[in-house]
Write a protein that holds these residues in place. Structure first.
Motif, PDB file in Angstrom:
ATOM      1  N   PHE A  61      16.490  38.360  58.229  1.00 46.43           N
ATOM      2  CA  PHE A  61      17.570  39.187  57.601  1.00 46.43           C
ATOM      3  C   PHE A  61      18.324  38.162  56.845  1.00 46.43           C
ATOM      4  CE2 PHE A  61      16.707  43.042  60.064  1.00 46.43           C
ATOM      5  CZ  PHE A  61      16.452  44.055  58.965  1.00 46.43           C
ATOM      6  N   ARG A  62      18.997  37.293  57.630  1.00 49.05           N
ATOM      7  CA  ARG A  62      19.980  36.328  57.050  1.00 49.05           C
ATOM      8  C   ARG A  62      19.145  35.433  55.861  1.00 49.05           C
ATOM      9  NH1 ARG A  62      24.674  35.102  60.202  1.00 49.05           N
ATOM     10  NH2 ARG A  62      25.293  33.766  58.393  1.00 49.05           N
ATOM     11  N   ARG A  64      16.594  36.139  54.063  1.00 45.82           N
ATOM     12  CA  ARG A  64      16.368  36.947  52.873  1.00 45.82           C
ATOM     13  C   ARG A  64      17.541  37.118  51.906  1.00 45.82           C
ATOM     14  NH1 ARG A  64      15.321  42.453  51.386  1.00 45.82           N
ATOM     15  NH2 ARG A  64      13.649  42.510  49.941  1.00 45.82           N
ATOM     16  N   GLU A  65      18.747  37.160  52.548  1.00 49.94           N
ATOM     17  CA  GLU A  65      20.050  37.395  51.865  1.00 49.94           C
ATOM     18  C   GLU A  65      20.011  36.035  50.900  1.00 49.94           C
ATOM     19  OE1 GLU A  65      23.595  38.026  54.466  1.00 49.94           O
ATOM     20  OE2 GLU A  65      22.649  39.894  54.997  1.00 49.94           O
ATOM     21  N   TYR A  84       6.874  43.394  59.527  1.00 47.66           N
ATOM     22  CA  TYR A  84       7.959  43.098  58.524  1.00 47.66           C
ATOM     23  C   TYR A  84       7.788  43.749  57.396  1.00 47.66           C
ATOM     24  CZ  TYR A  84       9.966  39.386  61.163  1.00 47.66           C
ATOM     25  OH  TYR A  84      10.673  38.446  62.024  1.00 47.66           O
ATOM     26  N   THR A  87       9.453  47.221  56.871  1.00 44.76           N
ATOM     27  CA  THR A  87      11.073  47.194  56.411  1.00 44.76           C
ATOM     28  C   THR A  87      11.265  46.503  55.021  1.00 44.76           C
ATOM     29  OG1 THR A  87      11.243  46.915  58.692  1.00 44.76           O
ATOM     30  CG2 THR A  87      13.295  46.486  57.311  1.00 44.76           C
ATOM     31  N   PHE A  88      10.238  45.519  54.692  1.00 47.00           N
ATOM     32  CA  PHE A  88      10.599  44.910  53.551  1.00 47.00           C
ATOM     33  C   PHE A  88       9.282  44.731  52.581  1.00 47.00           C
ATOM     34  CE2 PHE A  88      12.732  42.488  57.025  1.00 47.00           C
ATOM     35  CZ  PHE A  88      14.006  42.710  56.569  1.00 47.00           C
TER      36      PHE A  88
END
Length: 117
Positions: A61-62, A64-65, A84, A87-88
């Motif tokens: 998550f971090r 990808r940000e 994964y 979600t993405f």
């Protein structure tokens, strides 16, 4: 030359990338999730995230940000990437095959991201 940041807890794939592609790209290993702040990276940087188990999702998550859509997800366990993908919407590369079989695909994907600057 833009940087390619690699999150690889086991370090083995990062070493492979450095050995095979360091003449074309600048690879930097990311180890600490706390350093993953989007302001630390340029818009033309990309990330390669090596997922080893489901618990890496927090770091992802971090990660990808920081790199938005310029992330390549790699794993030796494709079943994890399937989780994964729910979600993405992100591409992943199965690195469980022998290196000769996935290397051309890896190189093509890196070149694609480098060409989308």
């Amino acid at each position: 030359m833009s940087n390619i940041y690699v999150y690889d807890k086991d370090k083995y794939f990062f070493l492979y990338l450095k050995k095979k592609l360091s003449h074309k790209y600048n690879f930097i290993r990311l180890e600490d999730v706390s350093l993953m702040i989007s302001q630390n990276y340029k818009k033309d940087d990309m990330g390669i995230f090596i997922v080893n188990n489901v618990n890496d999702v927090v770091a992802f998550f971090r990660f990808r940000e920081c790199f938005n859509e310029r992330v390549l997800l790699c794993t030796e366990k494709p079943i994890i990437c399937e989780k994964y993908k729910k979600t993405f919407s992100i591409s992943f590369l199965d690195i469980s095959k022998p290196k000769k079989k996935f290397y051309p695909n890896l190189n093509d994907r890196i070149e694609f991201f480098q060409g989308t600057l």
